[in-house]
Design a protein around this motif. Structure first.
Motif, PDB file in Angstrom:
ATOM      1  N   ASP A 178       0.837  -1.197   0.000  1.00 46.40           N
ATOM      2  CA  ASP A 178       0.000   0.000   0.000  1.00 46.40           C
ATOM      3  C   ASP A 178       0.876   1.252   0.000  1.00 46.40           C
ATOM      4  OD1 ASP A 178      -2.088  -1.742   0.192  1.00 46.40           O
ATOM      5  OD2 ASP A 178      -2.630  -1.238   2.259  1.00 46.40           O
ATOM      6  N   PRO A 179       0.563   2.252  -0.823  1.00 45.84           N
ATOM      7  CA  PRO A 179       1.337   3.499  -0.797  1.00 45.84           C
ATOM      8  C   PRO A 179       1.371   4.094   0.604  1.00 45.84           C
ATOM      9  CG  PRO A 179      -0.169   3.467  -2.668  1.00 45.84           C
ATOM     10  CD  PRO A 179      -0.530   2.286  -1.809  1.00 45.84           C
ATOM     11  N   ALA A 180       2.529   4.612   0.991  1.00 46.31           N
ATOM     12  CA  ALA A 180       2.709   5.086   2.369  1.00 46.31           C
ATOM     13  C   ALA A 180       2.252   6.522   2.566  1.00 46.31           C
ATOM     14  CB  ALA A 180       4.171   4.958   2.774  1.00 46.31           C
ATOM     15  N   GLY A 181       2.471   7.394   1.569  1.00 40.04           N
ATOM     16  CA  GLY A 181       2.131   8.803   1.724  1.00 40.04           C
ATOM     17  C   GLY A 181       3.235   9.695   1.195  1.00 40.04           C
ATOM     18  N   PRO A 182       3.249  10.956   1.603  1.00 39.92           N
ATOM     19  CA  PRO A 182       4.291  11.887   1.136  1.00 39.92           C
ATOM     20  C   PRO A 182       5.686  11.431   1.578  1.00 39.92           C
ATOM     21  CG  PRO A 182       2.430  13.092   2.051  1.00 39.92           C
ATOM     22  CD  PRO A 182       2.206  11.648   2.388  1.00 39.92           C
ATOM     23  N   CYS A 183       6.628  11.486   0.653  1.00 35.64           N
ATOM     24  CA  CYS A 183       8.011  11.087   0.922  1.00 35.64           C
ATOM     25  C   CYS A 183       8.931  12.279   0.723  1.00 35.64           C
ATOM     26  CB  CYS A 183       8.445   9.982  -0.031  1.00 35.64           C
ATOM     27  SG  CYS A 183       7.471   8.473   0.041  1.00 35.64           S
ATOM     28  N   VAL A 184       9.874  12.452   1.635  1.00 39.84           N
ATOM     29  CA  VAL A 184      10.927  13.455   1.492  1.00 39.84           C
ATOM     30  C   VAL A 184      12.201  12.748   1.055  1.00 39.84           C
ATOM     31  CG1 VAL A 184      12.463  15.002   2.770  1.00 39.84           C
ATOM     32  CG2 VAL A 184       9.991  15.172   3.062  1.00 39.84           C
ATOM     33  N   LEU A 185      12.743  13.186  -0.060  1.00 38.91           N
ATOM     34  CA  LEU A 185      13.944  12.583  -0.637  1.00 38.91           C
ATOM     35  C   LEU A 185      15.032  13.643  -0.679  1.00 38.91           C
ATOM     36  CD1 LEU A 185      12.189  10.753  -3.612  1.00 38.91           C
ATOM     37  CD2 LEU A 185      12.437   9.985  -1.244  1.00 38.91           C
ATOM     38  N   ILE A 186      16.137  13.384   0.011  1.00 37.55           N
ATOM     39  CA  ILE A 186      17.235  14.344   0.111  1.00 37.55           C
ATOM     40  C   ILE A 186      18.452  13.719  -0.542  1.00 37.55           C
ATOM     41  CG2 ILE A 186      18.664  15.710   1.682  1.00 37.55           C
ATOM     42  CD1 ILE A 186      16.394  15.556   3.720  1.00 37.55           C
ATOM     43  N   THR A 187      18.970  14.397  -1.570  1.00 39.64           N
ATOM     44  CA  THR A 187      19.938  13.760  -2.455  1.00 39.64           C
ATOM     45  C   THR A 187      21.268  14.505  -2.479  1.00 39.64           C
ATOM     46  OG1 THR A 187      18.921  14.932  -4.321  1.00 39.64           O
ATOM     47  CG2 THR A 187      18.157  12.704  -3.864  1.00 39.64           C
ATOM     48  N   PRO A 188      22.350  13.817  -2.862  1.00 45.19           N
ATOM     49  CA  PRO A 188      23.702  14.385  -2.788  1.00 45.19           C
ATOM     50  C   PRO A 188      24.106  15.090  -4.070  1.00 45.19           C
ATOM     51  CG  PRO A 188      23.879  12.086  -3.320  1.00 45.19           C
ATOM     52  CD  PRO A 188      22.400  12.380  -3.198  1.00 45.19           C
ATOM     53  N   TRP A 189      25.314  15.654  -4.041  1.00 46.57           N
ATOM     54  CA  TRP A 189      25.796  16.465  -5.154  1.00 46.57           C
ATOM     55  C   TRP A 189      26.700  15.713  -6.125  1.00 46.57           C
ATOM     56  CZ3 TRP A 189      30.910  15.988  -4.397  1.00 46.57           C
ATOM     57  CH2 TRP A 189      31.412  15.966  -3.087  1.00 46.57           C
ATOM     58  N   ASN A 190      27.127  14.518  -5.797  1.00 46.35           N
ATOM     59  CA  ASN A 190      28.132  13.865  -6.642  1.00 46.35           C
ATOM     60  C   ASN A 190      27.555  13.226  -7.903  1.00 46.35           C
ATOM     61  OD1 ASN A 190      26.954  12.023  -4.745  1.00 46.35           O
ATOM     62  ND2 ASN A 190      28.527  10.533  -5.249  1.00 46.35           N
ATOM     63  N   ALA A 191      26.297  12.799  -7.866  1.00 45.76           N
ATOM     64  CA  ALA A 191      25.609  12.292  -9.057  1.00 45.76           C
ATOM     65  C   ALA A 191      24.152  12.731  -8.919  1.00 45.76           C
ATOM     66  CB  ALA A 191      25.723  10.780  -9.166  1.00 45.76           C
ATOM     67  N   PRO A 192      23.892  14.020  -9.038  1.00 44.18           N
ATOM     68  CA  PRO A 192      22.625  14.600  -8.576  1.00 44.18           C
ATOM     69  C   PRO A 192      21.365  13.963  -9.151  1.00 44.18           C
ATOM     70  CG  PRO A 192      24.201  16.326  -9.063  1.00 44.18           C
ATOM     71  CD  PRO A 192      24.814  15.049  -9.546  1.00 44.18           C
ATOM     72  N   ARG A 225       7.775   8.920   4.733  1.00 40.87           N
ATOM     73  CA  ARG A 225       9.043   8.254   4.457  1.00 40.87           C
ATOM     74  C   ARG A 225      10.103   9.321   4.206  1.00 40.87           C
ATOM     75  NH1 ARG A 225       6.275   4.632   5.793  1.00 40.87           N
ATOM     76  NH2 ARG A 225       6.128   2.497   4.974  1.00 40.87           N
ATOM     77  N   ILE A 226      11.339   9.025   4.645  1.00 42.75           N
ATOM     78  CA  ILE A 226      12.482   9.896   4.371  1.00 42.75           C
ATOM     79  C   ILE A 226      13.609   9.014   3.825  1.00 42.75           C
ATOM     80  CG2 ILE A 226      14.243  11.435   5.322  1.00 42.75           C
ATOM     81  CD1 ILE A 226      12.230  12.110   7.572  1.00 42.75           C
ATOM     82  N   SER A 227      14.128   9.390   2.673  1.00 43.44           N
ATOM     83  CA  SER A 227      15.287   8.702   2.117  1.00 43.44           C
ATOM     84  C   SER A 227      16.394   9.730   1.917  1.00 43.44           C
ATOM     85  CB  SER A 227      14.939   8.037   0.780  1.00 43.44           C
ATOM     86  OG  SER A 227      16.065   7.353   0.259  1.00 43.44           O
ATOM     87  N   PHE A 228      17.580   9.392   2.391  1.00 49.21           N
ATOM     88  CA  PHE A 228      18.701  10.333   2.372  1.00 49.21           C
ATOM     89  C   PHE A 228      19.953   9.626   1.907  1.00 49.21           C
ATOM     90  CE2 PHE A 228      22.475  11.848   4.799  1.00 49.21           C
ATOM     91  CZ  PHE A 228      22.606  13.112   4.228  1.00 49.21           C
ATOM     92  N   THR A 229      20.718  10.292   1.051  1.00 45.84           N
ATOM     93  CA  THR A 229      22.066   9.858   0.688  1.00 45.84           C
ATOM     94  C   THR A 229      23.023  10.986   1.012  1.00 45.84           C
ATOM     95  OG1 THR A 229      21.280   8.413  -1.091  1.00 45.84           O
ATOM     96  CG2 THR A 229      23.577   9.113  -1.179  1.00 45.84           C
ATOM     97  N   GLY A 230      24.049  10.689   1.811  1.00 49.95           N
ATOM     98  CA  GLY A 230      24.985  11.729   2.203  1.00 49.95           C
ATOM     99  C   GLY A 230      25.869  11.282   3.347  1.00 49.95           C
ATOM    100  N   SER A 231      26.231  12.230   4.192  1.00 46.20           N
ATOM    101  CA  SER A 231      27.223  11.977   5.233  1.00 46.20           C
ATOM    102  C   SER A 231      26.602  11.402   6.496  1.00 46.20           C
ATOM    103  CB  SER A 231      27.952  13.273   5.580  1.00 46.20           C
ATOM    104  OG  SER A 231      27.090  14.152   6.288  1.00 46.20           O
TER     105      SER A 231
END
Length: 486
Positions: free
Chosen positions: A145-159, A228-234
């Motif tokens: 089932d779809p979860a809802g609004p997702c925040v996706l925070i992405t890096p600068w090396n392969a944007p 949901r929150i998905s993050f790529t970074g430090s």
């Protein structure tokens, strides 16, 4: 300030994309090119108000998008992929100018992969199912089932590639998205908003907001309507995001840093091993998966080092828009300072620079190989994220594995050996989310991707992506449990 800038003949809107409309901010931030340090433009700088507006737009668009049949969602994702393919050259020149990666790589590999991200998850959605199973005559049916609004925070090396690695499965799953690109490379995310709108993605399903993590990022990750929150970074930023998300128990997917090893055994194809090692300078060393710790069996270390230096010194460093260039600039003056700080402290501590060890002109750093480094030294233990490799030697297989596993990270590992039994033994003992044997950077979207230890939390790819971006439901139905009222 103008709402649009032109990069290599390509017009890029500098405003946010919220609820299907361009939205300006009272404040801006400067975006510069690592190629020459010149300012590209002033970008809308969002804060709590823009975060609230974007999440509200995603929340309002969610019910209709979640109810959209799978086949229609897949059709729109394929239309987005079509739009990407039509604009590969535009996307390539803008991203090269914005983040300094090689134009030839963007044209031939990165931007086609962006389109593939959408196509893959569109197709995977249509095949996503779990076979029903029986419990004492009761039928179990698993659904996503779809979860809802997702925040996706992405890096600068392969944007754009890394952004769409998240955006595509989130949208395919029926979620709505607020994408926050890195402030050092925001421009292709803006172009993605244009492409998605042209493909027919409904307003509010994809929102793009720009700004600093301490301003708009915090407002997004602590928002109670985000599911949901998905993050790529430090790692430090990930800890901060996790603390923000904790108040709402928002599920997280974190793909973080790496300090990956390349293990070279004496029975390896030495030319292949050297090629694998030199390949770690790709994207000026700004690759989370890079095997920056070269571990070589002592009996071949001298010959390996000689061949490595011979090959590394043929690499051409320069303007990433030139087809002949092998290594471009590092992303930002601050990152260059960080890289040089690591190297100079290592040299002061007794390391020896076999190659490099110094800055070039502008934001370029000379490809560097350091030897005579201790396992517990900073240069071995901490992620540099630049064209800096270390070389250590080992005598036994056990020592090689101990050195390989001897950091806080566990994102990836690469192994060069001519013995299949050794490959099986060693890979079983390595702490890593991905292990490559006699190859590097071969990635399939259906495989699980993520890191162990401080390299991350969770796995994405294939069904694993849908497991994260959905609420899994098991429906249990009793046998003959329905009364016929006919």
């Amino acid at each position: 300030m103008p709402d649009k800038i032109t990069i290599g003949g390509v017009s890029v809107d500098t405003r946010h994309w919220i609820g299907g409309q361009r939205v300006a901010s009272a404040e801006t931030f400067s975006d510069s090119s690592p190629i020459d340090g010149g300012t590209l433009g002033e970008i809308a700088r969002g804060g709590p108000a823009e975060a609230d507006a974007a999440v509200a737009a995603a929340r309002d668009a969610f019910p209709a998008w979640a109810a959209t049949p799978r086949a229609e969602r897949a059709r729109i994702l394929h239309a987005i992929a079509d739009g990407v393919e039509k604009r590969i050259e535009d996307l390539a020149i803008v991203e090269t100018t914005d983040n300094g990666a090689l134009l030839r790589s963007h044209r031939r590999g990165v931007m086609p992969r962006v389109a593939h991200n959408f196509r893959f998850f569109a197709d995977w959605l249509l095949s996503l199912e779990h076979e029903d199973f029986d419990t004492r005559g009761h039928r179990n049916h698993v659904s996503w089932d779809p979860a809802g609004p997702c925040v996706l925070i992405t890096p600068w090396n392969a944007p754009l590639m890394l952004a769409t690695w998240k955006v595509a499965p989130a949208l395919a799953a029926g979620n709505t998205v607020v994408l926050k690109p890195a402030e050092w490379s925001p421009l292709t995310a803006s172009l993605l908003a244009d492409i998605a709108a042209a493909a027919g993605l409904p307003a509010g399903v994809l929102n793009v907001v720009q700004g600093y993590g301490a301003e708009i990022g915090d407002a997004l990750t602590s928002h109670p309507d985000v599911r949901r929150i998905s993050f790529t970074g430090s790692v430090p930023t990930a800890k901060h995001i996790a603390a923000s998300a904790a108040a709402n128990l928002t599920p997280l997917s974190l793909e973080l840093g790496g300090k990956s090893p390349l293990l070279v055994f004496a029975d390896a194809d030495l030319d292949l091993a050297v090629d694998l090692a030199v390949e770690q300078y790709d994207n000026a060393g700004q690759v989370c998966l890079a095997a920056t710790r070269i571990l070589v069996e002592d009996t071949i270390a001298e010959e390996f080092t000689r061949r490595f230096v011979d090959k590394a010194t043929t690499l051409r460093q320069g303007d990433p828009r030139d087809e002949a260039t092998d290594i471009g600039p590092n992303i930002h003056a601050r990152q260059l300072e960080k890289i040089d700080g690591f190297v100079q402290r290592a040299l002061e501590a007794g390391a020896r620079a076999v190659t490099g060890g110094h800055r070039g002109d502008g934001q370029y750093y000379a490809p560097t190989l350091l030897t005579d480094v201790a396992q517990d030294s900073e240069i071995v233990q901490e992620e540099v994220f630049g064209p800096v490799l270390t070389l250590q030697t080992f005598t036994t297989e056990d020592e090689a594995v101990a050195l390989a596993n001897g950091t806080r990270f566990g994102l990836a590992a690469t192994l060069a050996t001519g013995d299949p039994e050794r490959a099986e033994r060693v890979t079983a003992r390595l702490v890593a989310g991905t292990v490559w044997v006699n190859c590097f950077f071969v990635r399939d979207l259906q495989a699980p991707f993520g890191g162990s230890r401080l390299s991350g939390v969770g796995r994405e790819g294939g069904t694993w992506s849908f497991d994260f971006y959905c609420d899994l439901k098991n429906t249990v139905t009793a046998p003959n449990g329905f009364t016929d009222h006919g």
